[in-house]
Design an enzyme around this catalytic site. Sequence first.
Site, short mmCIF file in Angstrom:
data_model
loop_
_atom_site.label_atom_id
_atom_site.label_comp_id
_atom_site.label_asym_id
_atom_site.label_seq_id
_atom_site.Cartn_x
_atom_site.Cartn_y
_atom_site.Cartn_z
NE ARG A 180 1.89 31.68 20.34
CZ ARG A 180 1.99 31.22 21.59
NH1 ARG A 180 0.94 31.27 22.40
NH2 ARG A 180 3.12 30.75 22.05
CB SER A 230 7.18 31.50 15.91
OG SER A 230 8.19 31.32 16.87
CD GLU A 300 2.78 32.17 16.38
OE1 GLU A 300 3.43 33.07 16.95
OE2 GLU A 300 2.94 30.96 16.64
#
Length: 310
Positions: A180, A230, A300
Amino acid sequence: MIAVGNNHHIYNKLISITSEENVMVDELLRNHMYTRLGGKADFFVTPSSIEEVQQIVKLANNEQVPFTLLGNGSNLIVRDGGIRGIVLSPKRFTAIKREGNSLIAESGARIIDVSRRALQENLTGLEFACGIPGTVGGALYMNAGAYGGEVKDVLRHTIVVDRNGELLQLVAEDLDLDYRTSNIPDKGYIVLEAHFDLQPGNYHEIKDVMDDLTYKRESKQPLEYPSCGSVFKRPPGYFAGKLIQDSNLQGKGVGDAEVSTKHAGFIINKGNATASDYIAVIEMVQKTVKEKFGVDLEREVRIIGEDVSD
């Protein structure tokens, strides 16, 4: 906000580079965000060519005007005070074409649409992206992934404009793609195009995989509401959603921002949530999970922009 006189000066410069229809003043960013959150941008600019992007970057540098790149905001929260200066959107860069066994996609195309094009072309390798709502540029920015696949698995090279307005071609290894993350924000790159290396495949086999992943996503994720996907990265040894679920936080929220009862890893906008509501829920989740399990949940989702009081 930019001072009124300078505001008019910058506006005239921008429309001389692109066109009046491509430059919006005091534009409400929530209208352009997947999360439906965010205050106003001084200038919301949607250039039509690579040359225009380069000139806008150089203008921002020469005039010392703040500059922000914004995709469709599927993994991003813009605070309620909005963003000062120039916000550049690649929404007009949406072309996808085949070249051999590669797909070349412009940065404003949705990665889900690139995955669907791969299916049409009988090319395998992008099935994992069939449910990711972000743009190609955003997918590279955060090395987007799902169901065991990641952008770095299939990216060959990319075309970017750097923070000086220069055009560069970079191979995937140049981007330091990891879980990520990438070096794109640190380098100030504006992704314009991505070349994905794929493999010949069987249409029905590719479609079966995509159908299965789509079913899993639709059955488990609260797609009926705006969200940023998410919210938290997976902490080592744990699953963020399970920690949040076991903290009895599902259904808890602030204003119209709420921890999803369908998937605890998602925070949904039930209608009129503000960015402040959303951020307050994120902080509540982090605090509760830390107190209950001693685990630090790392976001995130990115948070940018100014608070209303700034």
